[in-house]
Enzyme design. Structure first.
Site, PDB file in Angstrom:
ATOM      1  CG  ASP A 244      10.346 -49.502  86.634  1.00 44.96           C
ATOM      2  OD1 ASP A 244       9.775 -50.060  87.593  1.00 44.96           O
ATOM      3  OD2 ASP A 244      11.488 -48.995  86.732  1.00 44.96           O
TER       4      ASP A 244
ATOM      5  NE  ARG B 110      24.619 -69.943  81.876  1.00 44.34           N
ATOM      6  CZ  ARG B 110      25.490 -70.685  81.174  1.00 44.34           C
ATOM      7  NH1 ARG B 110      26.734 -70.817  81.566  1.00 44.34           N
ATOM      8  NH2 ARG B 110      25.113 -71.300  80.075  1.00 44.34           N
TER       9      ARG B 110
ATOM     10  CE1 TYR C 273      16.257 -46.289  90.742  1.00 44.52           C
ATOM     11  CE2 TYR C 273      17.242 -47.388  88.859  1.00 44.52           C
ATOM     12  CZ  TYR C 273      17.245 -47.080  90.204  1.00 44.52           C
ATOM     13  OH  TYR C 273      18.250 -47.562  90.993  1.00 44.52           O
TER      14      TYR C 273
ATOM     15  CE  LYS D 228      14.832 -50.116  94.815  1.00 41.57           C
ATOM     16  NZ  LYS D 228      14.627 -49.379  93.566  1.00 41.57           N
TER      17      LYS D 228
HETATM   18  C1  LIG Z   1      15.258 -49.353  92.372  1.00 40.01           C
HETATM   19  C2  LIG Z   1      14.561 -49.186  91.084  1.00 40.01           C
HETATM   20  C3  LIG Z   1      15.053 -49.774  89.914  1.00 40.01           C
HETATM   21  C4  LIG Z   1      16.344 -50.555  89.887  1.00 40.01           C
HETATM   22  O1  LIG Z   1      16.249 -51.740  90.614  1.00 40.01           O
HETATM   23  P1  LIG Z   1      17.490 -52.455  91.380  1.00 40.01           P
HETATM   24  O2  LIG Z   1      16.877 -53.683  91.928  1.00 40.01           O
HETATM   25  O3  LIG Z   1      17.989 -51.490  92.398  1.00 40.01           O
HETATM   26  O4  LIG Z   1      18.514 -52.727  90.315  1.00 40.01           O
HETATM   27  C5  LIG Z   1      14.318 -49.604  88.749  1.00 40.01           C
HETATM   28  N1  LIG Z   1      13.181 -48.882  88.736  1.00 40.01           N
HETATM   29  C6  LIG Z   1      12.678 -48.287  89.829  1.00 40.01           C
HETATM   30  C7  LIG Z   1      11.425 -47.524  89.750  1.00 40.01           C
HETATM   31  C8  LIG Z   1      13.353 -48.413  91.043  1.00 40.01           C
HETATM   32  O5  LIG Z   1      12.861 -47.808  92.145  1.00 40.01           O
END
Ligand SMILES: *Cc1c(COP(=O)(O)O)cnc(C)c1O
Length: 379
Positions: A176, A51, A103, A201
């Site tokens: 992000d 963990r 997002y 992604k």
């Molecule tokens: C998909 C996505 C997220 C969230 O990520 P998950 O792994 O699906 O929780 C955050 N920011 C962007 C730009 C995304 O495309």
């Protein structure tokens, strides 16, 4: 890079080297939840309980740290878990400034928290550094959240300029960088404090892992609080998923290169198509963020191309339904190209036009992708 090699080389080989026990080129999957102590109570392998940390996380985290030119990385169970953990280490009632176009699920998460009185949030137009500068002096700001390019419209933010105004106001700056990946942009080089990834992604790139990551410029107090939060709450990745992510990242540069070339040619084809009213792709010279993206992105402009069909949601859905090479599905950054009608997914709170389709461009032949779009757009 820190040890005199290019990031492409680290990506291809990983940073941990052959496994010290069996000398496998590929690191093993450490499934163990718990680790044996020595008689003096110490942990000779440096791990106690999964963990908190696991050797398979170590290998993937070390590679992402190297690719981002960072101090350290933590994997999370999803991109959302990574992003939400940042909010959890802010003081109660913290003020956040975030892009209006970002997002969707995370924007809604921040708004829900604000409605519950746990934070304040002010939104500014994505990429507008003057608006950001005005917003951060309006009231004390704890966190400036950035996303570049944005999903799905491809707004581009000048990370260095945004970090400078945010830092001048004393705010923590988090970017992000999911759509850029470190193959294109290393936000820490531009002054950002923390980088957040949805590793589900293009970082993993095979649409077979849900994962997230936070990457830090410094091992400071904020990082210690984030580590404590992850270790106590346990929003961790499984060792197998961490291993898949490591495997996926090894081909990051070739995948980002190929999908960007494909995306560029699809965007150029759509931009001159008579049945398309608008295309959003930072690789197109008339895109508002094109010049910044050219300076800030190395390999290409990312896998996401959004376009509008005119004729409202019905026409967009009709085009999506006719596509054969593209699959109608959510998410992005896999080897296979997908299409999604975002307004339908996001619902009434969406900031995305009704007639917009988001494409995630994969590794297929660009000729097949263009031919498929051509036949689907025919009336
Ligand atoms: C998909 C996505 C997220 C969230 O990520 P998950 O792994 O699906 O929780 C955050 N920011 C962007 C730009 C995304 O495309």
């Amino acid at each position: 890079m820190s040890r005199g090699r290019r990031p492409e080389t680290w990506a291809a080989q990983g940073v941990t080297g052959p496994d010290p026990t069996m000398h496998g080129l590929v690191p093993p999957i450490h499934a163990s939840a718990s680790y044996a102590r020595d008689p003096d109570g110490s942990y000779p392998g440096g791990h106690s309980y999964t963990r908190d940390q696991n050797p398979t996380f170590d290998a993937a985290e070390a590679l992402l740290t190297e690719l981002e030119g960072a101090a350290e990385t933590m994997l999370f169970s999803s991109g959302m878990a990574a992003a939400a953990t940042v909010l959890d280490v802010l003081p109660e009632g913290a003020r956040i400034v975030a892009p209006r176009e970002m997002y969707f699920t995370f924007r809604r998460w921040i708004e829900t928290r604000a409605t519950a009185g746990r934070c304040r949030v002010d939104f500014v137009s994505a990429g507008d550094v003057d608006a950001l500068a005005a917003a951060v002096v309006d009231a004390k700001t704890d966190l400036v959240w950035l996303e570049t390019p944005t999903n799905p419209l491809g707004h581009v933010t000048d990370l260095a300029a945004a970090s400078e105004v945010a830092h001048a106001a004393g705010a923590l700056v988090v970017a992000d960088s999911t759509l850029a990946t470190p193959a294109n942009t290393r936000p820490i080089e531009h002054g950002v404090d923390l980088v957040m990834h949805s590793a589900s992604k293009q970082l993993n790139g095979h649409a077979d892992v849900v994962a997230g990551a936070l990457v830090t410029a410094r091992k400071d107090d904020v990082w210690a609080r984030l580590r404590h939060e992850r270790g106590q709450r346990g929003a961790i990745l499984g060792p197998f998923e961490a291993w898949l992510l490591l495997r996926g990242m090894k081909t990051l540069f070739v995948r980002v290169g190929r999908s960007s070339e494909n995306a560029q040619s699809v965007a150029e084809m759509l931009a001159v198509h008579p049945a398309v009213t608008s295309v959003s792709y930072p690789g197109l010279p008339d895109h508002a963020g094109h010049e910044t993206a050219r300076r800030q992105m190395d390999v290409g402009f990312g896998p996401i191309v959004s376009f509008q069909t005119g004729g409202g949601a019905a026409r967009a859905r009709e085009v999506a339904a006719k596509l054969r090479v593209f699959t109608d599905a959510t998410s992005l950054g896999g080897t296979e190209s997908v299409v999604e009608h975002r307004a339908g997914v996001e619902g009434p709170a969406t900031a995305v036009p009704e007639d917009l389709l988001r494409l995630s461009i994969g590794l297929e032949s660009a000729i097949d992708l263009a031919a498929d779009l051509g036949q689907a757009l025919e009336r």
